[in-house]
Write a protein that holds these residues in place. Structure first.
Motif, PDB file in Angstrom:
ATOM      1  N   ARG A 189      27.170  22.106 -12.083  1.00  0.00           N
ATOM      2  CA  ARG A 189      26.412  23.354 -12.165  1.00  0.00           C
ATOM      3  C   ARG A 189      25.191  23.326 -11.262  1.00  0.00           C
ATOM      4  NH1 ARG A 189      25.912  25.466 -18.424  1.00  0.00           N
ATOM      5  NH2 ARG A 189      28.145  25.967 -18.764  1.00  0.00           N
ATOM      6  N   LYS A 190      24.555  22.156 -11.186  1.00  0.00           N
ATOM      7  CA  LYS A 190      23.375  22.030 -10.337  1.00  0.00           C
ATOM      8  C   LYS A 190      23.730  22.297  -8.878  1.00  0.00           C
ATOM      9  CE  LYS A 190      19.832  18.714  -8.914  1.00  0.00           C
ATOM     10  NZ  LYS A 190      19.311  17.334  -9.059  1.00  0.00           N
ATOM     11  N   GLN A 191      24.837  21.736  -8.414  1.00  0.00           N
ATOM     12  CA  GLN A 191      25.249  21.951  -7.036  1.00  0.00           C
ATOM     13  C   GLN A 191      25.585  23.425  -6.799  1.00  0.00           C
ATOM     14  OE1 GLN A 191      28.559  19.545  -5.816  1.00  0.00           O
ATOM     15  NE2 GLN A 191      28.565  20.309  -3.711  1.00  0.00           N
ATOM     16  N   ALA A 192      26.241  24.056  -7.769  1.00  0.00           N
ATOM     17  CA  ALA A 192      26.582  25.468  -7.616  1.00  0.00           C
ATOM     18  C   ALA A 192      25.329  26.339  -7.567  1.00  0.00           C
ATOM     19  CB  ALA A 192      27.489  25.908  -8.765  1.00  0.00           C
ATOM     20  N   ALA A 193      24.352  26.031  -8.436  1.00  0.00           N
ATOM     21  CA  ALA A 193      23.118  26.814  -8.461  1.00  0.00           C
ATOM     22  C   ALA A 193      22.318  26.639  -7.176  1.00  0.00           C
ATOM     23  CB  ALA A 193      22.270  26.410  -9.668  1.00  0.00           C
ATOM     24  N   LEU A 194      22.231  25.397  -6.691  1.00  0.00           N
ATOM     25  CA  LEU A 194      21.511  25.151  -5.439  1.00  0.00           C
ATOM     26  C   LEU A 194      22.209  25.803  -4.258  1.00  0.00           C
ATOM     27  CD1 LEU A 194      20.492  21.400  -5.906  1.00  0.00           C
ATOM     28  CD2 LEU A 194      19.009  23.407  -6.033  1.00  0.00           C
ATOM     29  N   GLY A 195      23.537  25.760  -4.265  1.00  0.00           N
ATOM     30  CA  GLY A 195      24.282  26.409  -3.190  1.00  0.00           C
ATOM     31  C   GLY A 195      24.079  27.915  -3.188  1.00  0.00           C
ATOM     32  N   LEU A 196      24.078  28.526  -4.369  1.00  0.00           N
ATOM     33  CA  LEU A 196      23.837  29.964  -4.456  1.00  0.00           C
ATOM     34  C   LEU A 196      22.438  30.318  -3.980  1.00  0.00           C
ATOM     35  CD1 LEU A 196      24.689  32.790  -5.353  1.00  0.00           C
ATOM     36  CD2 LEU A 196      23.935  32.195  -7.673  1.00  0.00           C
ATOM     37  N   ALA A 197      21.432  29.516  -4.378  1.00  0.00           N
ATOM     38  CA  ALA A 197      20.063  29.767  -3.938  1.00  0.00           C
ATOM     39  C   ALA A 197      19.942  29.620  -2.418  1.00  0.00           C
ATOM     40  CB  ALA A 197      19.105  28.799  -4.635  1.00  0.00           C
ATOM     41  N   TYR A 198      20.648  28.636  -1.855  1.00  0.00           N
ATOM     42  CA  TYR A 198      20.584  28.432  -0.402  1.00  0.00           C
ATOM     43  C   TYR A 198      21.224  29.600   0.342  1.00  0.00           C
ATOM     44  CZ  TYR A 198      21.136  26.185   4.150  1.00  0.00           C
ATOM     45  OH  TYR A 198      21.084  25.901   5.498  1.00  0.00           O
ATOM     46  N   ARG A 199      22.342  30.089  -0.164  1.00  0.00           N
ATOM     47  CA  ARG A 199      23.003  31.239   0.477  1.00  0.00           C
ATOM     48  C   ARG A 199      22.109  32.479   0.409  1.00  0.00           C
ATOM     49  NH1 ARG A 199      27.436  28.802  -2.197  1.00  0.00           N
ATOM     50  NH2 ARG A 199      29.096  28.134  -0.750  1.00  0.00           N
ATOM     51  N   ARG A 200      21.481  32.659  -0.747  1.00  0.00           N
ATOM     52  CA  ARG A 200      20.593  33.808  -0.878  1.00  0.00           C
ATOM     53  C   ARG A 200      19.408  33.692   0.062  1.00  0.00           C
ATOM     54  NH1 ARG A 200      20.568  34.601  -7.505  1.00  0.00           N
ATOM     55  NH2 ARG A 200      22.469  35.885  -7.588  1.00  0.00           N
ATOM     56  N   TRP A 201      18.851  32.498   0.208  1.00  0.00           N
ATOM     57  CA  TRP A 201      17.730  32.315   1.129  1.00  0.00           C
ATOM     58  C   TRP A 201      18.168  32.578   2.570  1.00  0.00           C
ATOM     59  CZ3 TRP A 201      12.915  32.484   2.089  1.00  0.00           C
ATOM     60  CH2 TRP A 201      12.399  31.909   3.251  1.00  0.00           C
ATOM     61  N   GLN A 202      19.355  32.127   2.946  1.00  0.00           N
ATOM     62  CA  GLN A 202      19.854  32.402   4.288  1.00  0.00           C
ATOM     63  C   GLN A 202      19.969  33.897   4.544  1.00  0.00           C
ATOM     64  OE1 GLN A 202      23.549  30.037   4.465  1.00  0.00           O
ATOM     65  NE2 GLN A 202      22.612  28.845   6.111  1.00  0.00           N
ATOM     66  N   ARG A 203      20.491  34.627   3.540  1.00  0.00           N
ATOM     67  CA  ARG A 203      20.643  36.064   3.696  1.00  0.00           C
ATOM     68  C   ARG A 203      19.281  36.751   3.781  1.00  0.00           C
ATOM     69  NH1 ARG A 203      23.497  37.561  -0.967  1.00  0.00           N
ATOM     70  NH2 ARG A 203      25.184  36.314  -0.097  1.00  0.00           N
ATOM     71  N   PHE A 204      18.325  36.281   2.974  1.00  0.00           N
ATOM     72  CA  PHE A 204      16.989  36.867   3.003  1.00  0.00           C
ATOM     73  C   PHE A 204      16.289  36.565   4.326  1.00  0.00           C
ATOM     74  CE2 PHE A 204      12.411  36.571   2.237  1.00  0.00           C
ATOM     75  CZ  PHE A 204      12.154  37.813   1.676  1.00  0.00           C
ATOM     76  N   ALA A 205      16.397  35.309   4.800  1.00  0.00           N
ATOM     77  CA  ALA A 205      15.712  34.914   6.027  1.00  0.00           C
ATOM     78  C   ALA A 205      16.305  35.578   7.259  1.00  0.00           C
ATOM     79  CB  ALA A 205      15.765  33.395   6.186  1.00  0.00           C
ATOM     80  N   SER A 206      17.530  36.104   7.163  1.00  0.00           N
ATOM     81  CA  SER A 206      18.133  36.773   8.313  1.00  0.00           C
ATOM     82  C   SER A 206      17.543  38.152   8.562  1.00  0.00           C
ATOM     83  CB  SER A 206      19.650  36.897   8.103  1.00  0.00           C
ATOM     84  OG  SER A 206      19.939  37.732   6.984  1.00  0.00           O
ATOM     85  N   ASN A 207      16.737  38.643   7.634  1.00  0.00           N
ATOM     86  CA  ASN A 207      16.080  39.947   7.785  1.00  0.00           C
ATOM     87  C   ASN A 207      14.613  39.722   8.124  1.00  0.00           C
ATOM     88  OD1 ASN A 207      14.963  42.511   7.566  1.00  0.00           O
ATOM     89  ND2 ASN A 207      16.180  43.067   5.770  1.00  0.00           N
ATOM     90  N   PRO A 208      14.211  39.908   9.388  1.00  0.00           N
ATOM     91  CA  PRO A 208      12.823  39.590   9.768  1.00  0.00           C
ATOM     92  C   PRO A 208      11.791  40.484   9.079  1.00  0.00           C
ATOM     93  CG  PRO A 208      13.997  40.641  11.588  1.00  0.00           C
ATOM     94  CD  PRO A 208      15.015  40.328  10.544  1.00  0.00           C
ATOM     95  N   LEU A 209      12.146  41.735   8.783  1.00  0.00           N
ATOM     96  CA  LEU A 209      11.188  42.616   8.123  1.00  0.00           C
ATOM     97  C   LEU A 209      10.902  42.146   6.695  1.00  0.00           C
ATOM     98  CD1 LEU A 209      12.374  46.166   9.295  1.00  0.00           C
ATOM     99  CD2 LEU A 209      10.375  44.862  10.068  1.00  0.00           C
ATOM    100  N   SER A 210      11.931  41.671   6.006  1.00  0.00           N
ATOM    101  CA  SER A 210      11.724  41.155   4.657  1.00  0.00           C
ATOM    102  C   SER A 210      10.870  39.898   4.686  1.00  0.00           C
ATOM    103  CB  SER A 210      13.065  40.869   3.995  1.00  0.00           C
ATOM    104  OG  SER A 210      13.848  42.040   3.894  1.00  0.00           O
ATOM    105  N   VAL A 211      11.108  39.036   5.664  1.00  0.00           N
ATOM    106  CA  VAL A 211      10.291  37.829   5.805  1.00  0.00           C
ATOM    107  C   VAL A 211       8.842  38.205   6.112  1.00  0.00           C
ATOM    108  CG1 VAL A 211       9.954  35.725   7.154  1.00  0.00           C
ATOM    109  CG2 VAL A 211      12.264  36.443   6.530  1.00  0.00           C
ATOM    110  N   PHE A 212       8.654  39.238   6.926  1.00  0.00           N
ATOM    111  CA  PHE A 212       7.300  39.707   7.237  1.00  0.00           C
ATOM    112  C   PHE A 212       6.592  40.176   5.964  1.00  0.00           C
ATOM    113  CE2 PHE A 212       4.561  43.393   8.208  1.00  0.00           C
ATOM    114  CZ  PHE A 212       3.592  42.760   8.973  1.00  0.00           C
TER     115      PHE A 212
END
Length: 319
Positions: free
Chosen positions: A35-58
């Motif tokens: 479960r820990k690996q699944a949760a960390l993987g989901l958080a990493y995917r979400r961070w990648q998706r968030f970081a791909s939007n420069p306006l959201s990062v701004f």
């Protein structure tokens, strides 16, 4: 044939990149081992998706800087925000001692902005802390139990939604009297219905899911299903909505302060700072314009952050 260790020794870049690649593949695997690996993987995917939007990062960076400034405000403010120096009244921005100028009473605007960020963010956060749990529990309870419970709770919600939020907030603030606590109560009373409606809609979708039927067949009680499954799964949508609503809450806080129904003088609240500068707007534009720009910047940052979080938690993207 050359061994893998010799190959890694002769290629230092391979050994340096091996660990990051292993971590990345471990996080992005389609078959997590725990479960820990699944949760960390989901958080990493979400961070990648968030970081791909420069306006959201701004937007995220602006808010992070603002929170840091609010936290260490007393350490970085160049002057006492309440100190009046009449000989320095209405000094324009750009001087070495007053970067953003001074107001009609000679108070440093930069220091008042820094301290005002603490007050404005505190009021907005208090409103969110109150309305999100209230709206979430009312909406999930109505959607899960249905019947007369749903009818009663949603009719109350409809009545609250029938009034414009800003008008209702002004009415409650005027009835309760000026002050920070009364402003929080007035805004909270008007803000919860939207969260109740959203969480009810999410609940109606979730109660028909297969895993909910399985939980019922296994003997899980209604209260356990509601608190263990429904509420956590509705929380992401409600949190995204709260982030998007923070801009409106801050504008409402500023509006109450502008009308004298929020924080009272001499507290450095942004809305009241704009109101105090409207009489000298033509001659000393910075007194009202600079706190107004701060309100605009923070509202924009919350909107950009909310858009990014909405994309991250959108179920159509696998969030």
């Amino acid at each position: 044939m050359q061994s893998s260790s010799d190959h890694a020794t002769q290629n230092p870049e391979l050994s340096m990149n091996a660990a990051p690649q292993n971590w990345k593949s471990w996080l992005l695997t389609d078959t997590p081992a725990s479960r820990k690996q699944a949760a960390l993987g989901l958080a990493y995917r979400r961070w990648q998706r968030f970081a791909s939007n420069p306006l959201s990062v701004f937007g995220f960076v602006i808010l992070a800087v603002l929170i840091i400034i609010a936290a260490i405000g007393p350490l970085i403010a160049p002057h006492d925000p309440l100190q009046q120096v009449l000989s320095d009244r209405l000094m324009p921005p750009g001087s070495a001692s007053h970067w953003f100028g001074t107001d009609q009473l000679g108070r440093d605007i930069l220091s008042r902005l820094i301290y005002g960020s603490r007050l404005t963010l505190s009021i907005a956060m208090l409103v969110v802390v109150i309305v999100v749990p209230v709206g979430l529990m009312i909406g999930t309870t109505a959607g899960f139990f249905g019947g007369w419970v749903d009818n009663v709770l949603m009719r109350v919600t409809d009545v609250a939604l029938a009034f414009p939020k800003i008008v209702l907030a002004l009415a409650f603030a005027a009835a309760l009297g000026p002050g920070v606590i009364n402003a929080v109560i007035a805004i909270s009373i008007t803000a919860w219905p939207a969260y109740a409606r959203l969480s009810r809609a999410e609940t109606l979708r979730l109660v028909e899911a297969d895993f909910i039927h399985v939980a019922r067949l296994q003997g899980a009680s209604k209260l356990r299903i509601l608190l263990r499954y429904i509420v956590p799964l509705c929380s992401s949508s409600v949190i995204v909505r709260a982030t998007l609503d923070m801009a409106g809450i801050i504008l409402t806080v500023a509006g109450l302060g502008f009308l004298g129904l929020g924080a009272q003088p001499p507290a450095p609240e942004w809305g009241f700072m704009v109101a105090s500068g409207r009489n000298v707007l033509l001659d000393s534009w910075w007194v009202a314009t600079i706190p107004g720009f701060a309100i605009l910047l923070v509202s924009l940052a919350f909107n950009l952050l909310g858009d990014g979080l909405r994309d991250v938690f959108d179920p159509r993207h696998g969030g």
